[in-house]
Design a protein around this motif. Structure first.
Motif, PDB file in Angstrom:
ATOM      1  N   HIS A 142       7.920   9.793 -15.687  1.00 46.42           N
ATOM      2  CA  HIS A 142       7.184   9.702 -14.458  1.00 46.42           C
ATOM      3  C   HIS A 142       7.236   8.162 -13.997  1.00 46.42           C
ATOM      4  N   LEU A 143       6.981   7.455 -14.974  1.00 45.09           N
ATOM      5  CA  LEU A 143       6.961   5.854 -14.586  1.00 45.09           C
ATOM      6  C   LEU A 143       8.311   5.568 -13.962  1.00 45.09           C
ATOM      7  N   LYS A 144       9.346   6.062 -14.802  1.00 43.98           N
ATOM      8  CA  LYS A 144      10.844   5.827 -14.084  1.00 43.98           C
ATOM      9  C   LYS A 144      10.980   6.275 -12.775  1.00 43.98           C
ATOM     10  N   LEU A 145      10.477   7.709 -12.644  1.00 49.18           N
ATOM     11  CA  LEU A 145      10.864   8.344 -11.109  1.00 49.18           C
ATOM     12  C   LEU A 145       9.880   7.376 -10.227  1.00 49.18           C
ATOM     13  N   SER A 146       8.866   6.972 -10.380  1.00 47.90           N
ATOM     14  CA  SER A 146       8.001   6.076  -9.607  1.00 47.90           C
ATOM     15  C   SER A 146       8.606   4.770  -9.250  1.00 47.90           C
ATOM     16  N   GLU A 147       9.084   4.112 -10.445  1.00 46.83           N
ATOM     17  CA  GLU A 147       9.879   2.970 -10.011  1.00 46.83           C
ATOM     18  C   GLU A 147      11.340   3.035  -9.047  1.00 46.83           C
ATOM     19  N   GLN A 148      11.929   4.249  -9.454  1.00 47.98           N
ATOM     20  CA  GLN A 148      13.078   4.536  -8.475  1.00 47.98           C
ATOM     21  C   GLN A 148      12.619   4.924  -7.020  1.00 47.98           C
ATOM     22  N   ALA A 149      11.356   5.678  -6.976  1.00 49.01           N
ATOM     23  CA  ALA A 149      11.206   6.022  -5.718  1.00 49.01           C
ATOM     24  C   ALA A 149      10.632   4.628  -4.947  1.00 49.01           C
ATOM     25  N   LYS A 150       9.922   3.732  -5.660  1.00 48.43           N
ATOM     26  CA  LYS A 150       9.482   2.676  -4.911  1.00 48.43           C
ATOM     27  C   LYS A 150      10.760   1.652  -4.445  1.00 48.43           C
ATOM     28  N   TYR A 151      11.725   1.734  -5.543  1.00 47.75           N
ATOM     29  CA  TYR A 151      12.852   0.787  -5.129  1.00 47.75           C
ATOM     30  C   TYR A 151      13.686   1.463  -4.040  1.00 47.75           C
ATOM     31  N   LEU A 152      13.839   2.843  -3.913  1.00 48.94           N
ATOM     32  CA  LEU A 152      14.552   3.387  -2.657  1.00 48.94           C
ATOM     33  C   LEU A 152      13.677   3.235  -1.416  1.00 48.94           C
ATOM     34  N   SER A 153      12.367   3.237  -1.509  1.00 47.09           N
ATOM     35  CA  SER A 153      11.515   3.127  -0.365  1.00 47.09           C
ATOM     36  C   SER A 153      11.855   1.497  -0.050  1.00 47.09           C
ATOM     37  N   GLU A 154      11.673   0.423  -0.758  1.00 42.34           N
ATOM     38  CA  GLU A 154      12.069  -0.773  -0.352  1.00 42.34           C
ATOM     39  C   GLU A 154      13.458  -0.969   0.278  1.00 42.34           C
ATOM     40  N   LEU A 155      14.486  -0.383  -0.266  1.00 42.54           N
ATOM     41  CA  LEU A 155      15.731  -0.338   0.377  1.00 42.54           C
ATOM     42  C   LEU A 155      15.737   0.003   1.777  1.00 42.54           C
ATOM     43  N   THR A 156      14.878   1.077   2.119  1.00 43.49           N
ATOM     44  CA  THR A 156      15.086   1.610   3.369  1.00 43.49           C
ATOM     45  C   THR A 156      14.073   0.880   4.448  1.00 43.49           C
ATOM     46  N   THR A 157      13.443   0.040   3.937  1.00 38.45           N
ATOM     47  CA  THR A 157      12.318  -0.885   4.569  1.00 38.45           C
ATOM     48  C   THR A 157      12.700  -2.294   4.927  1.00 38.45           C
ATOM     49  N   ILE A 158      13.392  -2.751   3.664  1.00 39.58           N
ATOM     50  CA  ILE A 158      13.726  -4.344   3.992  1.00 39.58           C
ATOM     51  C   ILE A 158      15.208  -4.570   4.243  1.00 39.58           C
ATOM     52  N   ASP A 159      15.463  -5.674   5.108  1.00 38.38           N
ATOM     53  CA  ASP A 159      16.690  -6.290   5.862  1.00 38.38           C
ATOM     54  C   ASP A 159      17.242  -6.745   4.604  1.00 38.38           C
ATOM     55  N   PRO A 160      18.455  -6.205   4.267  1.00 37.63           N
ATOM     56  CA  PRO A 160      19.144  -6.848   3.078  1.00 37.63           C
ATOM     57  C   PRO A 160      19.624  -8.440   3.506  1.00 37.63           C
ATOM     58  N   LEU A 161      19.650  -8.916   4.670  1.00 38.56           N
ATOM     59  CA  LEU A 161      20.190 -10.431   4.847  1.00 38.56           C
ATOM     60  C   LEU A 161      18.882 -11.246   4.618  1.00 38.56           C
ATOM     61  N   THR A 162      17.749 -10.848   5.456  1.00 35.23           N
ATOM     62  CA  THR A 162      16.708 -11.799   5.563  1.00 35.23           C
ATOM     63  C   THR A 162      15.870 -11.510   4.574  1.00 35.23           C
ATOM     64  N   GLN A 163      15.653 -10.065   3.882  1.00 38.72           N
ATOM     65  CA  GLN A 163      14.859  -9.766   2.842  1.00 38.72           C
ATOM     66  C   GLN A 163      13.393  -9.873   3.555  1.00 38.72           C
ATOM     67  N   VAL A 164      13.243  -9.318   4.964  1.00 43.24           N
ATOM     68  CA  VAL A 164      12.132  -9.183   5.488  1.00 43.24           C
ATOM     69  C   VAL A 164      11.773  -7.639   6.022  1.00 43.24           C
ATOM     70  N   ARG A 165      10.819  -7.209   6.439  1.00 42.32           N
ATOM     71  CA  ARG A 165      10.672  -5.911   6.626  1.00 42.32           C
ATOM     72  C   ARG A 165      11.449  -5.493   8.006  1.00 42.32           C
ATOM     73  N   ASN A 166      12.169  -4.338   7.953  1.00 42.73           N
ATOM     74  CA  ASN A 166      12.651  -4.079   9.234  1.00 42.73           C
ATOM     75  C   ASN A 166      12.013  -2.939  10.271  1.00 42.73           C
ATOM     76  N   ARG A 167      12.752  -2.547  11.125  1.00 38.03           N
ATOM     77  CA  ARG A 167      12.003  -1.721  12.268  1.00 38.03           C
ATOM     78  C   ARG A 167      11.638  -0.263  11.765  1.00 38.03           C
ATOM     79  N   ARG A 168      12.151   0.106  10.483  1.00 34.31           N
ATOM     80  CA  ARG A 168      11.727   1.384   9.943  1.00 34.31           C
ATOM     81  C   ARG A 168      10.122   1.102   9.272  1.00 34.31           C
ATOM     82  N   PHE A 169      10.123   0.005   8.569  1.00 31.74           N
ATOM     83  CA  PHE A 169       8.809  -0.129   8.153  1.00 31.74           C
ATOM     84  C   PHE A 169       7.673  -0.435   9.191  1.00 31.74           C
ATOM     85  N   PHE A 170       8.029  -1.080  10.355  1.00 26.86           N
ATOM     86  CA  PHE A 170       7.310  -1.141  11.591  1.00 26.86           C
ATOM     87  C   PHE A 170       6.982   0.185  11.895  1.00 26.86           C
ATOM     88  N   ASP A 171       7.752   1.156  12.418  1.00 25.79           N
ATOM     89  CA  ASP A 171       7.355   2.471  12.565  1.00 25.79           C
ATOM     90  C   ASP A 171       6.588   2.974  11.617  1.00 25.79           C
TER      91      ASP A 171
END
Length: 276
Positions: free
Chosen positions: A211-240
């Motif tokens: 369960h802890l591993k799955l929670s970490e993976q879910a958190k990591y995947l969530s960050e991948l979709t809400t953080i811009d890889p170049l600037t490392q700041v939150r993107n438009r998806r996170f704003f929405d």
């Protein structure tokens, strides 16, 4: 079956990954406290059944005296244990580190009180003639409690020693009215319950770690979709995602919500120099 049991026991002794030990410890604390709270009620409940059965079968003043003494002892210790468990849960719910020693002591005294009741059915006393009833209740209560407390090895050991230990000691000491072989059977039973408890403990630890591993993976995947890889700041998806939450919060607390749109002058030069 024995090969399968051996496989479980072999896996159980594998060390828990260091990264998950602290999280597993805290989760075990919460689950152990939650499992003990309803189980405390079973001690006086099972004793009440024994009390009523004996008095309806062959009541005497001596039996009544013995049963009242044990009833007060078992019920009082159960109430004390319930209070300690409730206090322990309260500490955990407020994020306060709770000491486990009171839990261990309350379990030991509660289990030993029942073990003394079990022991009296071995010796020459009024409760001896009800040995089958008390033996059945003790074995059932011990087995059920072991399964409930199996996620913590020391708790299982305390329970077994307290509940069947007095009976074993009386049996091998020569004061028992039964053959000493009964003490050996109880000893094997206690060891067997301790060994078998390793299986649900392994399964529990494995489940928590997964369960802890799955929670970490879910958190990591969530960050991948809400953080811009170049600037490392939150993107438009996170704003929405954040805007509806903040609108609900502002509406709930009756506070204004401001949205600031910033246009940076000559930003094309930054893109030309450092890239998009």
């Amino acid at each position: 079956m024995f090969r399968q049991l051996g496989r479980y026991l072999e896996i159980e002794h594998q060390p828990v990954p260091i990264d998950y030990r602290e999280a597993l410890h805290h989760q075990r604390q919460r689950d152990l406290a939650g499992r003990q709270k309803p189980g405390v009620v079973f001690y006086p409940t099972v004793f009440l059944i024994i009390f009523c059965t004996i008095l309806l079968d062959s009541p005497t003043q001596t039996k009544l005296l013995w049963l009242v003494i044990f009833g007060i002892l078992i019920s009082g210790l159960s109430l004390l244990r319930y209070h300690i468990v409730k206090r322990y849960i309260g500490f955990l719910s407020h994020g306060i580190e709770a000491k486990e020693l009171p839990l261990f002591l309350s379990l030991f005294f509660s289990a030993t009180a029942w073990g003394c009741l079990f022991m009296t059915s071995f010796i020459d006393c009024p409760l001896h003639e009800h040995f089958p009833l008390i033996l059945t209740a003790t074995i059932a209560l011990c087995a059920g409690s072991v399964i409930s407390l199996s996620i913590r090895k020391i708790m299982v050991a305390i329970l077994i020693v307290g509940m069947v230990g007095p009976g074993i000691l009386v049996s091998i000491s020569g004061y028992s009215l039964f053959h000493p072989g009964l003490g050996a059977v109880l000893l094997v039973f206690g060891i067997g319950m301790g060994v078998i408890s390793n299986i649900p403990r392994y399964e529990y630890e494995n489940s928590v770690i997964n369960h802890l591993k799955l929670s970490e993976q879910a958190k990591y995947l969530s960050e991948l979709t809400t953080i811009d890889p170049l600037t490392q700041v939150r993107n438009r998806r996170f704003f929405d995602q954040l805007l509806p939450m903040e609108l609900s919060r502002a509406n709930r607390v009756k506070y204004p919500l401001s949205l600031l749109l910033v246009d940076i002058d000559h930003f094309k030069q930054i893109n030309d120099t450092y890239g998009h």
